[in-house]
Design a protein around this motif. Structure first.
Motif, PDB file in Angstrom:
ATOM      1  N   PRO A 662       0.819  -1.230   0.000  1.00 36.01           N
ATOM      2  CA  PRO A 662       0.000   0.000   0.000  1.00 36.01           C
ATOM      3  C   PRO A 662       0.846   1.269   0.000  1.00 36.01           C
ATOM      4  O   PRO A 662       0.402   2.307  -0.511  1.00 36.01           O
ATOM      5  N   ILE A 663       2.065   1.217   0.529  1.00 39.26           N
ATOM      6  CA  ILE A 663       2.917   2.408   0.542  1.00 39.26           C
ATOM      7  C   ILE A 663       3.426   2.695  -0.870  1.00 39.26           C
ATOM      8  O   ILE A 663       3.408   3.844  -1.333  1.00 39.26           O
ATOM      9  N   PRO A 762      -1.073   9.854   4.547  1.00 37.88           N
ATOM     10  CA  PRO A 762      -2.137   8.834   4.556  1.00 37.88           C
ATOM     11  C   PRO A 762      -2.043   7.969   3.309  1.00 37.88           C
ATOM     12  O   PRO A 762      -1.654   8.430   2.233  1.00 37.88           O
ATOM     13  N   LEU A 763      -2.397   6.704   3.474  1.00 37.39           N
ATOM     14  CA  LEU A 763      -2.297   5.767   2.371  1.00 37.39           C
ATOM     15  C   LEU A 763      -3.501   5.876   1.445  1.00 37.39           C
ATOM     16  O   LEU A 763      -4.632   6.074   1.896  1.00 37.39           O
ATOM     17  N   ASP A 833      -6.346   2.422   8.874  1.00 35.19           N
ATOM     18  CA  ASP A 833      -5.020   2.070   9.377  1.00 35.19           C
ATOM     19  C   ASP A 833      -4.746   0.605   9.088  1.00 35.19           C
ATOM     20  O   ASP A 833      -5.360  -0.286   9.660  1.00 35.19           O
ATOM     21  N   TRP A 834      -3.834   0.355   8.204  1.00 32.46           N
ATOM     22  CA  TRP A 834      -3.532  -1.029   7.814  1.00 32.46           C
ATOM     23  C   TRP A 834      -2.941  -1.821   8.977  1.00 32.46           C
ATOM     24  O   TRP A 834      -3.176  -3.006   9.115  1.00 32.46           O
ATOM     25  N   SER A 835      -2.137  -1.138   9.794  1.00 33.24           N
ATOM     26  CA  SER A 835      -1.516  -1.858  10.905  1.00 33.24           C
ATOM     27  C   SER A 835      -2.563  -2.342  11.892  1.00 33.24           C
ATOM     28  O   SER A 835      -2.437  -3.410  12.480  1.00 33.24           O
ATOM     29  N   LEU A 836      -3.671  -1.560  12.084  1.00 30.46           N
ATOM     30  CA  LEU A 836      -4.740  -1.981  12.982  1.00 30.46           C
ATOM     31  C   LEU A 836      -5.407  -3.239  12.445  1.00 30.46           C
ATOM     32  O   LEU A 836      -5.672  -4.175  13.183  1.00 30.46           O
ATOM     33  N   LYS A 837      -5.684  -3.244  11.146  1.00 31.85           N
ATOM     34  CA  LYS A 837      -6.347  -4.397  10.552  1.00 31.85           C
ATOM     35  C   LYS A 837      -5.485  -5.650  10.673  1.00 31.85           C
ATOM     36  O   LYS A 837      -5.971  -6.750  10.884  1.00 31.85           O
ATOM     37  N   ARG A 838      -4.173  -5.488  10.534  1.00 28.91           N
ATOM     38  CA  ARG A 838      -3.303  -6.652  10.604  1.00 28.91           C
ATOM     39  C   ARG A 838      -3.145  -7.159  12.032  1.00 28.91           C
ATOM     40  O   ARG A 838      -2.752  -8.295  12.254  1.00 28.91           O
TER      41      ARG A 838
END
Length: 915
Positions: A662-663, A762-763, A833-838
């Protein structure tokens, strides 16, 4: 006499009669190799250089290629001897320096390889960015295309000859075959400029077979050819003596119409087109070689001598060697013939389709025949229905349409003859007429659809739009031209770098038609989807071909220097952020749209429910212009294609770092939206590879450009010129490494460095990837009236990112757990937030992003600590720049290090001027 089958051993030097003077890149003293000047090289290499008649500069250049690129390669992936690899290095060096003395066949004889083996060897050698130059790559591709076409023609020649004649005398039969095949090669090489056009070459072959067949003795002919030959032309084969040959009265050759029609019928070939080739091209050839008035069989020695001269002039392979099954022309053992599923009618429940082998010629003839059948009821003039639409217009477009078709037809025929060869105007006219038939047919279908959609019959604005008509006619002609090229050799110009100055594929393939009509690719793009939907008889392979044309436009052709796309983007930018080409927030929305060609060609002003009879009034002062439909839809498709390309390359390289996808996509999407000038005269894949390298560099992930381009070469529809020849500045091209260092990174360095910050940008949302718009219609379930099945839509989230630990699996009917579980789901759905989902589903907490160290007095600049700024910026930028000169990297990137350093210093001075 034609060449006899030679042994596999090294031929005697007397066989290698090359022209040592031709193409010598240096002075006359370098025309002959001087062994004493090459004592630093291996003796066997120097000896091979002498055998191949290499000059001193070629020998030096080939040795540099060997030492720099090939010597240290993994031998497990290089199943060729040193002698063969040296031979390939010498051939590459000779082509780059325009100094080859020997023909390609002579070269192959010395090194002991076939055409296919040699090309495979060169491709294995091309492991780095610029081992093989685009010039050599283009020449080899043309050789391979010509070989593939000639092989297909020879295989069909043998099969047809076996069906025509029953000559019991093997020696006589061999001589007849040699004469006819050599005459064909001579005719093809003399009068067809584009020798890799399979269909026209095959039509010329049928003319040659007619010439010989009608001169056979009646007892030698088999049915149906025996009955097809007119009694007046039946005569035993005779030879014209050299003494009487000059005294013979020249007269135009007489075509045996019945025999030619039989040959065409047996081959499913168009009789009209073959007759045209016979009258315009073949007769002119016979006249040029003095065989027009010949009554008997032509002297083999004369034909062979003339072809020998042509072959040495072209310096390619000797196609006569097919007759003796020479090892240099042997096809690859692993090559599997194309198999096409041919359905059987009235199948019972247990019956299945039977695989029927399809040769390249048979496949091409079938496609052409089907196209003609589909256009049987169509005309190359407007139908009565179309004329009615014309008359309903406020401004009658009839005369303008007629004049435009006539003028474009003349241009098309002229350019066709220039590309294909002498005396081919008639064939060009026949292909244009087929395109005109399809053009009028699709136009009528489009207007009927628009009438049904809008409940109007006045289409004055659309039908008076020149860009619409030129694009529609070009699209129809592209379908015709692609059908004639045939599936086996139809790769077109696809994958070519935007900076390429020469096509590596068949010249008549896309985007040839755009150049003929001087049509901007962006205008052509607007008609593709509507054309496919308006033509129900269009075959699947043609749909895929047009879809691929659309991809080529989006990846490079629409970004040419003078493209109207840039004017639309500039206008969009001036209208403010609310009028962006495609807002990032909409990327995860479905692609479904109702835009037709009428909408896109009348864009940027949206057409009202009642199409205006005259041109739209300009917007009143103070009112906001409407957003361009064509630009918006273009960017929707561009983003989705770009993400799919990135995703494919990412899956080959970075599966162990899913958090980077995503980055990288965010950087790429930002570039396409805000720095679109980087696409001018460049290729989308160049930005994808550069974005991937930049993010890996800033995230301290070890990924080298050599690794990226190696993976890129394995992707479909790619070309090596994309990373070997990239625009640096006006008129200057270099490798993608130089582009990254001097252009991409310089333009985006501020944005790239933000991703090392604790608070990165933001992504961008991942684009929603639907099925192809050309094949997403629901299918009815057999045996039901109202049950339909739609294609499965792709997940918005990349499969690379989703893992068993990162997904929440819910089983209906089982206990789900505590209430906070539902709360986490709500947070996940609403969060970006991708990190939250992971981190959900009990997974470990996400690792914090590594801070980018600038190593300034042991401080981390991202902490907010003070520093002078200049030295740290230069140091970090130096880390991000590729060092193309490390021997370990094995990337000879032709990067001028001092130029890069000077460039960085200039940039530094601009940012931090001295007091």
């Amino acid at each position: 006499m034609p060449p006899k089958k030679r042994s596999s051993g090294t031929p005697q030097k007397k066989e290698l009669k090359g022209n040592t003077k031709s193409g010598s890149p240096d002075s006359s003293e370098n025309a002959v190799l001087s062994p004493e000047r090459h004592k630093d090289k291996e003796p066997e290499f120097v000896s091979l250089s002498e055998e191949l008649q290499a000059t001193n500069p070629i020998c030096d250049h080939a040795w540099r290629i060997w030492e720099r690129e090939i010597r240290s390669m993994d031998k497990a992936n290089m199943p060729y001897s040193n002698r063969q690899q040296w031979g390939a290095c010498l051939f590459v060096a000779g082509m780059e320096l325009d100094g080859l003395s020997l023909t390609f066949t002579q070269f192959l004889k010395v090194v002991g390889l076939s055409v296919k083996q040699f090309i495979s060897l060169v491709r294995k050698m091309d492991v780095n960015v610029d081992t093989i130059s685009p010039k050599v790559n283009i020449a080899l591709k043309r050789l391979e295309n010509k070989y593939d076409v000639t092989l297909a023609l020879y295989q069909r020649f043998v099969k047809t000859c076996e069906k025509i004649s029953a000559e019991p005398d093997k020696a006589k039969r061999t001589e007849l075959w040699e004469s006819s095949w050599t005459m064909f090669l001579l005719a093809k090489g003399t009068f067809l400029q584009m020798e890799d056009d399979l269909v026209i070459a095959f039509q010329l072959l049928l003319c040659v077979l007619e010439f010989f067949t009608k001169r056979f003795a009646p007892s030698l002919l088999l049915s149906p050819y025996k009955s097809a030959v007119s009694s007046s032309t039946l005569s035993p084969p005779t030879r014209t003596s050299r003494r009487n040959q000059g005294k013979a009265k020249t007269r135009p050759p007489e075509m045996d119409v019945q025999l030619l029609e039989t040959l065409c019928k047996e081959s499913d070939c168009s009789v009209d087109e073959v007759k045209n080739v016979y009258q315009m091209t073949f007769c002119a050839f016979l006249d040029s070689v003095g065989l027009s008035g010949l009554q008997g069989l032509p002297p083999l020695e004369t034909l062979s001598k003339q072809y020998e001269e042509l072959y040495h002039k072209n310096k390619d392979f000797d196609a006569r060697l097919f007759l003796v099954d020479d090892e240099t022309l042997s096809p690859s053992k692993t090559k599997v013939s194309k198999v096409e599923m041919t359905p059987r009618k009235n199948l019972s429940g247990d019956d299945v389709a039977i695989p029927v082998p399809q040769t390249p010629i048979r496949a091409a003839m079938n496609s052409i025949h089907q196209l003609r059948v589909d256009l049987t009821s169509a005309s190359d003039q407007p139908s009565s229905n179309l004329l009615a639409y014309y008359k309903n217009c406020t401004v009658d477009p009839s005369e303008e349409i007629r004049k435009r078709v006539e003028e474009l037809g003349q241009v098309f025929v002229e350019r066709f003859a220039q590309a294909v060869g002498q005396h081919c105007e008639g064939l060009g006219r026949k292909r244009f007429n087929l395109g005109a038939q399809l053009y009028y047919k699709v136009m009528e279908s489009m207007l009927k659809s628009e009438e049904k959609r809008l409940s109007v019959q006045n289409f004055s604005k659309l039908l008076n739009n020149a860009a619409f008509h030129t694009s529609l006619l070009a699209c129809a002609l592209e379908v015709v031209m692609a059908t004639y090229v045939g599936n086996s050799f139809k790769s077109g110009g696809f994958g070519r770098s935007s900076g390429s100055s020469d096509s590596v594929e068949t010249d008549l393939c896309f985007p040839w038609i755009l150049d003929v009509f001087q049509l901007p690719a962006f205008d052509f793009y607007k008609v593709i989807e509507s054309f496919i939907k308006a033509e129900p008889t269009l075959k699947h392979d043609m749909m895929k071909h047009l879809e691929q044309c659309e991809h080529v436009i989006m990846e490079s052709l629409a970004w040419k220097m003078d493209s109207p796309l840039f004017d639309l983007l500039k206008q969009s930018r001036e209208e403010g952020p609310g009028e962006q080409a495609e807002p990032p927030a909409t990327l995860n929305q479905p692609l479904h749209h109702n835009h037709t060609a009428a909408d896109l060609y009348l864009s940027p002003v949206r057409p009202s429910r009642q199409p205006p009879a005259t041109e739209s009034e300009p917007p009143a002062p103070g009112t906001k212009a409407l957003r361009s439909n064509s630009l918006s839809l273009f960017y929707k498709k561009l983003y989705r294609m770009a993400y799919l390309r990135l995703k494919t390359l990412f899956s080959h390289l970075l599966t162990s770092h899913p958090e980077l996808e995503p980055i990288i996509w965010t950087l790429l999407q930002h570039t396409l939206q805000n720095e679109y000038e980087l696409m001018r005269d460049r290729h989308l894949d160049q930005l994808i590879m550069s974005a991937m390298y930049a993010i890996c560099k800033v995230k301290n992930v070890d990924l080298r450009f050599k690794t990226i381009v190696t993976a890129y070469k394995e992707m479909p529809n790619t070309n090596q010129e994309t990373f070997k020849r990239v625009l640096i500045r006006e008129g200057q091209y270099d490798s993608i490494i130089v582009f990254y260092n001097l252009v991409f990174m310089q333009k985006l360095k501020t944005n790239i460095l933000q991703y090392s910050s604790p608070r990165p940008p933001p992504l961008s949302p991942i684009p929603r990837i639907p099925c192809s718009p050309y094949k997403n219609s629901p299918l009815r379930v057999p045996g039901s009236n109202n049950v339909y099945v739609s294609p499965l839509k792709s997940s918005r989230v990349s499969p690379v990112v989703m893992t068993p630990r990162s997904r929440i699996l819910i089983s209906i009917g089982e206990s789900f757990g505590s209430a906070d579980r539902f709360q986490k789901i709500n947070e996940m759905v609403s969060s970006t937030d991708w990190s939250l989902k992971r981190s959900l589903d009990g997974g470990s907490a996400p690792k914090p992003l590594k801070r980018l160290r600038f190593d300034m007095d042991g401080q981390d600049e991202a902490d907010g600590s003070k520093s002078s700024g200049e030295s740290t910026l230069i140091q970090k930028l130096a880390e991000m720049i590729i060092d193309g000169c490390k021997p370990k990297e094995k990337i000879v990137c032709s990067t001028r290090t001092r130029m890069q350093e000077q460039k960085l210093k200039e940039e530094s001075v601009k940012e931090h001027p001295e007091p």
